[in-house]
Write a protein that holds these residues in place. Structure first.
Motif, mmCIF file in Angstrom:
data_model
loop_
_atom_site.group_PDB
_atom_site.id
_atom_site.type_symbol
_atom_site.label_atom_id
_atom_site.label_comp_id
_atom_site.label_asym_id
_atom_site.label_seq_id
_atom_site.Cartn_x
_atom_site.Cartn_y
_atom_site.Cartn_z
ATOM 1 N N GLY A 101 0.810 -1.209 0.000
ATOM 2 C CA GLY A 101 0.000 0.000 0.000
ATOM 3 C C GLY A 101 0.839 1.253 0.000
ATOM 4 O O GLY A 101 2.063 1.216 0.111
ATOM 5 N N VAL A 102 0.150 2.407 -0.141
ATOM 6 C CA VAL A 102 0.792 3.717 -0.127
ATOM 7 C C VAL A 102 0.144 4.553 0.967
ATOM 8 O O VAL A 102 -1.085 4.583 1.090
ATOM 9 C CB VAL A 102 0.642 4.433 -1.486
ATOM 10 N N GLY A 103 0.963 5.226 1.760
ATOM 11 C CA GLY A 103 0.429 6.075 2.815
ATOM 12 C C GLY A 103 1.515 6.907 3.465
ATOM 13 O O GLY A 103 2.682 6.877 3.051
ATOM 14 N N VAL A 162 4.935 7.032 1.153
ATOM 15 C CA VAL A 162 5.782 5.921 0.727
ATOM 16 C C VAL A 162 4.919 4.723 0.377
ATOM 17 O O VAL A 162 3.775 4.603 0.812
ATOM 18 C CB VAL A 162 6.803 5.531 1.825
ATOM 19 N N ARG A 163 5.507 3.849 -0.399
ATOM 20 C CA ARG A 163 4.839 2.598 -0.784
ATOM 21 C C ARG A 163 5.577 1.426 -0.152
ATOM 22 O O ARG A 163 6.803 1.395 -0.133
ATOM 23 C CB ARG A 163 4.843 2.448 -2.313
ATOM 24 N N ARG A 164 4.830 0.473 0.366
ATOM 25 C CA ARG A 164 5.417 -0.762 0.872
ATOM 26 C C ARG A 164 5.088 -1.886 -0.090
ATOM 27 O O ARG A 164 3.929 -2.060 -0.491
ATOM 28 C CB ARG A 164 4.891 -1.083 2.272
ATOM 29 N N ASP A 165 6.127 -2.631 -0.495
ATOM 30 C CA ASP A 165 5.899 -3.710 -1.455
ATOM 31 C C ASP A 165 5.649 -5.032 -0.748
ATOM 32 O O ASP A 165 5.576 -5.108 0.490
ATOM 33 C CB ASP A 165 7.056 -3.801 -2.454
ATOM 34 N N GLU A 166 5.526 -6.075 -1.548
ATOM 35 C CA GLU A 166 5.183 -7.392 -0.995
ATOM 36 C C GLU A 166 6.286 -7.961 -0.118
ATOM 37 O O GLU A 166 6.026 -8.872 0.708
ATOM 38 C CB GLU A 166 4.861 -8.371 -2.134
ATOM 39 N N GLY A 192 8.043 -6.076 2.017
ATOM 40 C CA GLY A 192 8.204 -5.221 3.176
ATOM 41 C C GLY A 192 9.151 -4.053 2.970
ATOM 42 O O GLY A 192 9.413 -3.291 3.905
ATOM 43 N N ARG A 193 9.670 -3.895 1.738
ATOM 44 C CA ARG A 193 10.533 -2.750 1.455
ATOM 45 C C ARG A 193 9.680 -1.493 1.262
ATOM 46 O O ARG A 193 8.552 -1.554 0.783
ATOM 47 C CB ARG A 193 11.355 -2.981 0.185
ATOM 48 N N PHE A 194 10.283 -0.344 1.618
ATOM 49 C CA PHE A 194 9.622 0.942 1.413
ATOM 50 C C PHE A 194 10.206 1.638 0.184
ATOM 51 O O PHE A 194 11.415 1.579 -0.061
ATOM 52 C CB PHE A 194 9.796 1.833 2.646
ATOM 53 N N TRP A 195 9.317 2.313 -0.550
ATOM 54 C CA TRP A 195 9.703 3.070 -1.747
ATOM 55 C C TRP A 195 9.117 4.469 -1.621
ATOM 56 O O TRP A 195 7.932 4.633 -1.348
ATOM 57 C CB TRP A 195 9.157 2.410 -3.015
ATOM 58 N N TYR A 196 9.960 5.477 -1.827
ATOM 59 C CA TYR A 196 9.488 6.857 -1.708
ATOM 60 C C TYR A 196 8.560 7.200 -2.869
ATOM 61 O O TYR A 196 8.860 6.897 -4.021
ATOM 62 C CB TYR A 196 10.682 7.811 -1.700
ATOM 63 N N GLU A 197 7.437 7.851 -2.552
ATOM 64 C CA GLU A 197 6.490 8.280 -3.573
ATOM 65 C C GLU A 197 6.525 9.799 -3.759
ATOM 66 O O GLU A 197 6.801 10.287 -4.849
ATOM 67 C CB GLU A 197 5.070 7.841 -3.187
#
Length: 546
Positions: free
Chosen positions: A368-370, A407-411, A413-418
């Motif tokens: 998700g993104v939040g 940020v987005r969390r992938d499957e 558990g890593r975070f990606w800056y949005e």
């Protein structure tokens, strides 16, 4: 996802020197005994300071502060070019139990005045390169005393054994040690209240993300007027026994590589903008001793990370943090941690609970993104805002510090800056508060209205753009006029790379500036690169200046 389930803040505090009754003074951090600070001059010379020399010189500077009446709880500001005192001045202030106020050497005019007016330091420690910046504000602070250090100042010379034992004031770990200013979207810059145990608060990052090997030499060009330069890549790695390189010159790719070569530095820590500029300079100058890299301050793009992997066989370990909370997310060098993926911020550092929240402040499970939120574990590196505690308390939802970053969390558990949920501009790794720049622009007689936003740039990451309504005709050199004006009042880092002239800025019925419309107008107008000699059209059909 936790790759050190046994991490203990209590153990970290004990290892760092906090006593059973909570006594701790940050000036007492352990230092490398042989090579501690390695100062590379622009003339090619290298000056090395041992741990003993640093402690001795801290006592010398503390003695000078004492002669000026500085004691427990007093505020002392520091503003330096790239030199050893940018780190050791903080130690001297803490040694007395006083409060250090670091100021970026790029500030000028109102950018400096606002921070000094808020913190009201009684003494300013500076050097001859930066002292002239005080000339425009000294009249507003008639009682401000100055200590000016230079090449023949107290940082140099033999250890004076007559000074006595190194005995810092017996402060508590949670006593206020530093007021670090950070930019926001509205109002004046906020002063983060940092206690003496800030180094303890960074210990998870130092252990698991930076993870310097014994004796490994760290080079960072980060200015000690910001948290990343003073603490994260400055005093924290020094406290772990690793020498720190300081280069006094401006950024230039070939010079940075040469500094790493002649200082023996292995590990580079810098903002992604610096890595992009290093990559654009080609691979021929990369020294053989360059073996490790860390980044923070803004999103690290995947192409830049891949370039260093392909051309230097070095993986950049990107991390995320704020002056309010410290370094809380990162790509870890801990055995068993997932390998970095170019573009990802990584996972939560050991000792931190990190979540993403929806618009209603509810946790989002799984993908998700939040909003990125960090639970208050008692070791966030700031404990409030100077004279603005209601604004600090408003940053929390229950026990969670809620950031302005999406940020987005992938499957995995890593975070990606949005993106940023607020409007702070991160340009070349430095926060620029649009409100502060807008205030400066509105003070110019040419400007009837102003709005400031950031837009993506392939080298800088983000650049500052100014949108203005004019009083009268547009001068041919408008861009240069406004750059000089803002540079004098806020700082060169906050000047606009693009200026767009409007007939009327987009505002809501209540008068709130619609920044999203400013950004969209730039996209719609397809503005060219900042260094283009041509002048593209602004949203109202008038020329914008670059």
């Amino acid at each position: 996802m936790n790759f050190d389930p046994h991490w203990s803040w209590e153990d970290a505090a004990r290892r760092g020197g906090v006593t059973a009754d909570g006594t701790y003074n940050a000036s007492g951090i352990a230092l490398p005994e042989q090579r501690a600070i390695i100062w590379c001059r622009t003339d090619g010379s290298v000056i090395e300071l041992s741990g003993a020399q640093i402690r001795n010189q801290v006592m010398q500077l503390a003695a000078r502060l004492g002669e000026l009446g500085v004691g427990r709880g007093d505020r002392v500001a520091g503003m330096f070019s790239k030199r050893p005192e940018s780190l050791t001045a903080a130690l001297a202030v803490w040694y007395l139990g006083a409060i250090y106020v670091p100021l970026f050497s790029g500030f000028s005019g109102d950018g400096l005045r606002v921070r000094m007016d808020d913190s009201q330091p009684g003494v300013m420690i500076t050097d001859s390169v930066s002292e002239h910046l005080l000339d425009d504000v000294q009249a507003d602070f008639p009682d401000l005393a100055r200590i000016v250090v230079d090449a023949d100042g107290p940082i140099f010379g033999d250890v004076d054994t007559s000074i006595g034992d190194y005995a810092p004031a017996p402060t508590k770990a949670d006593d206020l040690a530093t007021i670090m200013y950070t930019s926001g979207t509205t109002g004046k810059p906020k002063g983060c209240l940092m206690p003496h145990d800030i180094i303890i608060g960074l210990s998870s990052y130092i252990t698991h993300a930076l993870a310097l090997q014994p004796g490994e030499v760290l080079f960072s060009g980060a200015d000690a007027g910001w948290s990343f330069g003073l603490f994260t890549t400055g005093l924290a790695p020094l406290s772990a026994g690793n020498p720190r390189v300081i280069y006094e010159g401006p950024f230039k790719a070939t010079e940075w590589w040469a500094v790493m070569d002649r200082s023996g530095a292995h590990h580079l820590a810098a903002a992604p903008t610096a890595y992009r500029q290093l990559a654009s300079g080609g691979s021929d100058a990369i020294p053989a001793g360059f073996t490790a890299a860390s980044s923070a301050g803004e999103p690290l793009d995947a192409p830049t990370a891949q370039w260093f992997q392909d051309n230097a066989d070095v993986t950049i370990y990107d991390c995320y943090g704020l002056s309010e909370i410290g370094m809380v997310v990162g790509n870890l060098r801990t055995p068993g941690a997932p390998p970095p993926i170019p573009g990802s911020m990584g996972i939560a550092l050991p000792g931190y609970d990190v979540e993403i929240l929806d618009d209603d402040m509810n946790p989002i499970s799984g993908i998700g993104v939040g909003r990125l939120a960090v639970k208050d574990n008692g070791h966030l590196i700031s404990r409030g805002y100077w004279n603005r505690m209601p604004e600090w308390e408003a940053r929390f939802h229950a026990d969670w510090f809620v950031t302005e970053d999406l940020v987005r969390r992938d499957e995995d558990g890593r975070f990606w800056y949005e993106s940023r949920a607020d409007d702070v501009i991160v340009a070349s790794g430095m926060n620029v508060g649009p409100s502060e720049v807008e205030t400066a622009l509105m003070a110019h007689p040419l400007i009837a209205d102003a709005g400031v936003v950031g837009i993506p740039d392939p080298v800088k990451g983000t650049i500052v753009t100014a949108h203005v309504v004019l009083n009268g005709e547009e001068p041919a050199d408008l861009h240069n006029i406004l750059r000089a004006w803002v540079g004098e009042r806020v700082g060169r880092h906050a000047t606009a790379r693009k200026v767009v002239v409007w007939d009327e800025l987009p505002r809501t019925a209540s008068g709130k500036l619609q920044r999203v419309n400013l950004r969209q107008a730039l996209i719609d107008a397809s503005l060219e690169a900042p260094d283009s000699p041509e002048s593209p059209m602004s949203p109202d059909g008038r020329n914008s200046k670059q």
